[in-house]
Scaffold this active site. Sequence first.
Site, short mmCIF file in Angstrom:
data_model
loop_
_atom_site.label_atom_id
_atom_site.label_comp_id
_atom_site.label_asym_id
_atom_site.label_seq_id
_atom_site.Cartn_x
_atom_site.Cartn_y
_atom_site.Cartn_z
N ARG A 92 4.39 10.10 -11.76
CA ARG A 92 5.83 9.67 -10.89
C ARG A 92 6.77 10.42 -10.71
O ARG A 92 7.68 9.89 -9.79
CB ARG A 92 5.91 8.22 -11.99
CG ARG A 92 4.61 7.26 -11.42
CD ARG A 92 4.52 5.66 -11.81
NE ARG A 92 3.79 4.83 -11.62
CZ ARG A 92 2.73 4.43 -12.38
NH1 ARG A 92 2.91 5.57 -13.50
NH2 ARG A 92 1.93 4.15 -12.28
N ASP A 152 3.10 -3.07 -15.55
CA ASP A 152 2.10 -2.76 -16.63
C ASP A 152 1.92 -3.60 -16.98
O ASP A 152 0.77 -3.79 -18.28
CB ASP A 152 2.76 -1.30 -17.10
CG ASP A 152 3.56 -1.04 -16.05
OD1 ASP A 152 3.27 0.55 -16.39
OD2 ASP A 152 4.24 -0.57 -15.68
N ARG A 155 -0.33 -6.11 -16.76
CA ARG A 155 -1.80 -5.65 -16.33
C ARG A 155 -2.45 -5.83 -17.59
O ARG A 155 -3.80 -5.88 -18.32
CB ARG A 155 -1.71 -4.10 -16.15
CG ARG A 155 -1.93 -3.84 -14.94
CD ARG A 155 -1.20 -2.34 -14.04
NE ARG A 155 -1.09 -1.69 -12.90
CZ ARG A 155 -0.69 -0.52 -12.32
NH1 ARG A 155 0.12 -0.31 -12.63
NH2 ARG A 155 -0.51 -0.61 -11.07
N HIS A 179 7.94 2.77 -16.54
CA HIS A 179 6.54 2.82 -15.75
C HIS A 179 6.14 4.55 -15.60
O HIS A 179 6.85 5.00 -14.94
CB HIS A 179 7.77 2.55 -14.68
CG HIS A 179 6.47 2.00 -13.42
ND1 HIS A 179 5.18 1.59 -13.67
CD2 HIS A 179 6.03 2.59 -13.03
CE1 HIS A 179 4.04 1.34 -12.82
NE2 HIS A 179 5.02 1.95 -11.77
P1 6V0 Z 1 4.09 4.05 1.65
O1 6V0 Z 1 3.07 3.13 2.51
O2 6V0 Z 1 4.57 5.14 2.18
O3 6V0 Z 1 5.12 3.17 2.51
C1 6V0 Z 1 7.42 3.73 2.34
C2 6V0 Z 1 7.56 3.40 3.47
O4 6V0 Z 1 9.12 3.87 3.38
C3 6V0 Z 1 7.13 4.05 5.24
O5 6V0 Z 1 7.20 2.79 6.10
C4 6V0 Z 1 8.17 4.78 5.46
O6 6V0 Z 1 9.07 4.64 6.75
C5 6V0 Z 1 9.73 4.45 4.87
N1 6V0 Z 1 10.18 5.16 4.64
C6 6V0 Z 1 10.49 6.31 4.33
N2 6V0 Z 1 11.75 6.28 4.34
C7 6V0 Z 1 12.96 5.43 4.45
C8 6V0 Z 1 14.31 5.48 4.40
N3 6V0 Z 1 14.96 6.42 4.85
N4 6V0 Z 1 14.06 4.67 4.82
C9 6V0 Z 1 13.62 3.17 4.84
N5 6V0 Z 1 12.47 3.59 5.02
C10 6V0 Z 1 12.27 4.66 4.77
O7 6V0 Z 1 4.44 4.06 0.45
P2 6V0 Z 1 3.94 2.57 -0.96
O8 6V0 Z 1 4.76 1.38 -0.15
O9 6V0 Z 1 2.64 2.78 -1.29
O10 6V0 Z 1 4.84 3.51 -2.22
C11 6V0 Z 1 6.75 2.98 -1.81
C12 6V0 Z 1 6.43 3.12 -3.28
O11 6V0 Z 1 6.65 2.00 -4.14
C13 6V0 Z 1 6.50 4.66 -3.69
O12 6V0 Z 1 7.53 5.25 -4.30
C14 6V0 Z 1 5.50 4.11 -4.82
O13 6V0 Z 1 5.02 4.94 -6.01
C15 6V0 Z 1 6.05 2.87 -5.31
N6 6V0 Z 1 5.26 2.23 -5.80
C16 6V0 Z 1 5.80 1.59 -7.00
C17 6V0 Z 1 5.40 0.51 -7.74
C18 6V0 Z 1 5.75 0.07 -9.03
O14 6V0 Z 1 5.32 -0.50 -10.04
N7 6V0 Z 1 6.79 0.00 -9.53
C19 6V0 Z 1 3.24 0.32 -8.18
C20 6V0 Z 1 2.90 0.81 -6.93
C21 6V0 Z 1 4.13 1.93 -5.64
#
Ligand code: 6V0
Length: 316
Positions: A92, A152, A155, A179
């Site tokens: 991360r 976490d 889980r 995390h």
């Molecule tokens: P994803 O499916 O790639 O979605 C990211 C989204 O962000 C996409 O739709 C992009 O278009 C959009 N995006 C990117 N830049 C911008 C911007 N400047 N403005 C607006 N939108 C934008 O990623 P996913 O949804 O899988 O993950 C998103 C984030 O959540 C990542 O950093 C993961 O690591 C994090 N997670 C956090 C978790 C937690 O426990 N906190 C758990 C799982 C994932």
Amino acid sequence: MKKENVNRVVLIGAGAVGSSYAFAMLNQAVAEEFVIIDVNEDKATGDAMDLNHGKVFAPNPTKTWAGTYQDCKDAEIVCISAGANQQPGETRLDLVKKNLAIFQNIVSEVMASGFNGIFIVATNPVDILTYATWKFSGLPKERVIGSGTILDSSRFRYLLGEYFDVTPSNIHANIIGEHGDTELPVWSHATVGGVPILELVERHEEYKVEDLEEIFINVRDAAYHIIEKKGATYYGIAMGLTRMTKAILNNENVILTVSAYLNGQYGTEDVYMGVPAIVNREGIRNIVEVSLNEKEQQLFNHSAEVLKNILTTNFE
Ligand code: 6V0
């Protein structure tokens, strides 16, 4: 203009996590209004259409649309899950630079709208990006909350529930700290129906310390295993984010393990980390300070150190 007594939540980042959050929010009818923003406008518009088509099956219809940063002005909550996610083999913390740049832009757009509500942050590394959101926004620390170790801990409770054959809601056990790879289990306060887990292991031969250790390793490494299998994790965190949103809008005073600003609690300051905290309409009302044993405190200090090193490199 938004009507009075109407709760509006804005989601920024409708990727796997954001869309799953939107789905959970509508299914649980948590807010009256739900706005979706994504740099990929088609994705935001498509999601809003798709969700609206299922509205008739929800407990209450949530007004949902693909919006702009202007919509943040009247929002109670802005939840950010925009940015890069972990690729196989990436930690991360590898995501820091990419996502800090994205956050600088997003948070300044939100604040320029006149937003004066509560931020929930999910993007990784979540503790660092929650700190960044607090810094970039200038909002009080209580009103910037990261999802921290809520997933976490959930889980952990699930796996302990399986082990002891008890429903997870009857397990009280927390994962605290970053995390990420330096998080730690608070075994000294983990209970099943009020009975300390460490006591159960001492008293009953069928339960073993090694099994508990393995449960923690599985919790800590869960994201890696899920990413290996299906590329990303999103349902669990989406349900956790929905729980946080509900706690705020319903003024619940519920204890959730989230990323909160530490100002001396747990012997640590000027860092956001996963700790149990009382969450209500004001955001974080209070941090719950559990007395850690010596080993747990050492692990917590190490986790804080790792996060602080990243903050020092990026914020000084
Ligand atoms: P994803 O499916 O790639 O979605 C990211 C989204 O962000 C996409 O739709 C992009 O278009 C959009 N995006 C990117 N830049 C911008 C911007 N400047 N403005 C607006 N939108 C934008 O990623 P996913 O949804 O899988 O993950 C998103 C984030 O959540 C990542 O950093 C993961 O690591 C994090 N997670 C956090 C978790 C937690 O426990 N906190 C758990 C799982 C994932």
